[in-house]
Design a protein around this motif. Structure first.
Motif, PDB file in Angstrom:
ATOM      1  N   GLY A  13       0.764  -0.663  -0.214  1.00 16.44           N
ATOM      2  CA  GLY A  13      -0.009  -0.083   0.171  1.00 16.44           C
ATOM      3  C   GLY A  13       0.610   1.073  -0.335  1.00 16.44           C
ATOM      4  N   ALA A  14       2.239   1.416   0.274  1.00 17.07           N
ATOM      5  CA  ALA A  14       2.915   2.482   0.487  1.00 17.07           C
ATOM      6  C   ALA A  14       3.404   2.852  -0.888  1.00 17.07           C
ATOM      7  CB  ALA A  14       4.373   2.332   0.821  1.00 17.07           C
ATOM      8  N   ASN A  15       3.198   1.790  -2.010  1.00 17.69           N
ATOM      9  CA  ASN A  15       3.861   3.220  -3.724  1.00 17.69           C
ATOM     10  C   ASN A  15       2.231   2.305  -4.578  1.00 17.69           C
ATOM     11  OD1 ASN A  15       6.442   3.545  -2.717  1.00 17.69           O
ATOM     12  ND2 ASN A  15       6.771   1.390  -1.765  1.00 17.69           N
ATOM     13  N   GLY A  16       2.757   2.952  -5.825  1.00 11.97           N
ATOM     14  CA  GLY A  16       1.788   2.570  -6.771  1.00 11.97           C
ATOM     15  C   GLY A  16       0.585   2.340  -7.011  1.00 11.97           C
ATOM     16  N   ILE A  17       0.098   1.198  -7.650  1.00  9.89           N
ATOM     17  CA  ILE A  17      -1.191   0.960  -6.875  1.00  9.89           C
ATOM     18  C   ILE A  17      -1.525   0.482  -5.892  1.00  9.89           C
ATOM     19  CG2 ILE A  17      -3.319  -0.954  -7.603  1.00  9.89           C
ATOM     20  CD1 ILE A  17      -1.064  -1.121 -10.408  1.00  9.89           C
ATOM     21  N   ASN A  88      -5.056  -8.142  -1.931  1.00  9.97           N
ATOM     22  CA  ASN A  88      -3.817  -8.628  -1.727  1.00  9.97           C
ATOM     23  C   ASN A  88      -3.192  -8.014  -2.747  1.00  9.97           C
ATOM     24  OD1 ASN A  88      -3.726 -10.404   0.177  1.00  9.97           O
ATOM     25  ND2 ASN A  88      -5.396 -11.482  -0.615  1.00  9.97           N
ATOM     26  N   ASN A  89      -3.129  -6.879  -2.534  1.00 15.80           N
ATOM     27  CA  ASN A  89      -1.764  -5.829  -4.260  1.00 15.80           C
ATOM     28  C   ASN A  89      -0.223  -6.781  -3.567  1.00 15.80           C
ATOM     29  OD1 ASN A  89      -1.738  -3.678  -6.064  1.00 15.80           O
ATOM     30  ND2 ASN A  89      -0.145  -3.106  -4.145  1.00 15.80           N
ATOM     31  N   ALA A  90      -0.082  -6.330  -3.234  1.00 17.68           N
ATOM     32  CA  ALA A  90       1.670  -6.724  -3.090  1.00 17.68           C
ATOM     33  C   ALA A  90       2.161  -8.240  -3.711  1.00 17.68           C
ATOM     34  CB  ALA A  90       1.934  -6.767  -1.896  1.00 17.68           C
ATOM     35  N   GLY A  91       2.954  -7.068  -4.644  1.00 16.56           N
ATOM     36  CA  GLY A  91       3.718  -8.219  -5.130  1.00 16.56           C
ATOM     37  C   GLY A  91       5.118  -7.346  -6.375  1.00 16.56           C
TER      38      GLY A  91
END
Length: 246
Positions: A13-17, A88-91
């Motif tokens: 959640g700290a960057n980008g999308i 679940n956005n982290a990747g």
């Protein structure tokens, strides 16, 4: 507002999308847990968004580590009293052609992109089951749908996310929990900033809308799937790719 007083955990959640999603959800009244491994960016963005009046709490997490995920969920519940939405956005990516791919890079991508989704979802699930409702949104990719040269590990991990999404949708629908996925196309994030503009133009020419996605384009798809407007959407993979694969 569409997410008034809903508690949402957004990983990466700290960057980008992910950052765009944190702000978009907060605009719609959500209490947002910004979860990310990057504590410097997380603390900075938490303050920026709080200064805008949003209810945002940054919690550092390594989604590939189950104990770290358990602590994230425990802290989120302590802060806000429960959980309603998980994104679940982290990747990560570690791209290379098959002949040159380092086995360690292959495994690292799977650890974050597959195990991370499993860890977060399983850790959050008891709280959704207790409420008898909830929203789980997983992030796949067009690479996971169609494959992509140089992305054996990434494409495999994102295809796995689709499989998990459909399996969980069948398991959890009867429990009142919606499980869906978003499959972004090429998106203007920090990773794209390092690509020569000529190549970005070539990528754009392959897309029906003739441009790369902006993070907000993907965040709006997350918002739809997190809101009551998608209550009858289950096990769906929403491609937000500008028409790259029509």
């Amino acid at each position: 507002m569409r997410l008034q007083d809903q508690v949402a955990i957004i990983t990466g959640g700290a960057n980008g999308i992910g950052l765009a999603a944190c702000e978009r959800f907060a605009q719609e009244g959500a209490k947002v847990v910004m979860a990310d491994f990057d504590d410097k960016a997380g603390n900075k963005q938490q303050q920026i968004l709080r200064d805008k009046g949003y209810d945002i709490t940054f919690i550092q997490v390594n989604v590939a580590d189950r104990e770290s995920v358990n602590q994230l969920v425990s802290n989120a519940v302590e802060a806000y009293g429960g959980i309603d939405i998980l994104v679940n956005n982290a990747g990560i990516t570690r791209d290379a052609m098959l002949a040159k791919m380092d086995p360690a890079d292959f495994q690292e991508v799977l650890n974050v992109n597959i195990n991370g989704v499993f860890n977060c979802t399983q850790a959050v699930l008891p709280y959704l089951l207790e409420k008898g409702k909830g929203k789980i949104i997983n992030t796949s990719s067009v690479s996971g749908v169609y494959g992509n040269a140089g992305q054996t590990n990434y494409a495999a991990s994102k295809a796995a996310v689709i499989g998990m999404t459909k399996s969980w949708a069948k398991e959890l629908g009867r429990k009142g929990i919606n499980v869906n996925a978003v499959s972004p196309g090429f998106t203007r994030t920090a990773m794209v900033e390092n690509i020569p503009e000529k190549l970005v133009a070539q990528m754009s020419s392959m897309i029906a809308l003739q441009r790369l996605a902006l993070p907000i384009d993907i965040a709006n798809a997350y918002l739809f799937l997190a809101s009551s407007e998608s209550d009858y959407v289950q096990g769906h993979v929403l491609q937000v790719d500008g028409g790259i694969m029509m």
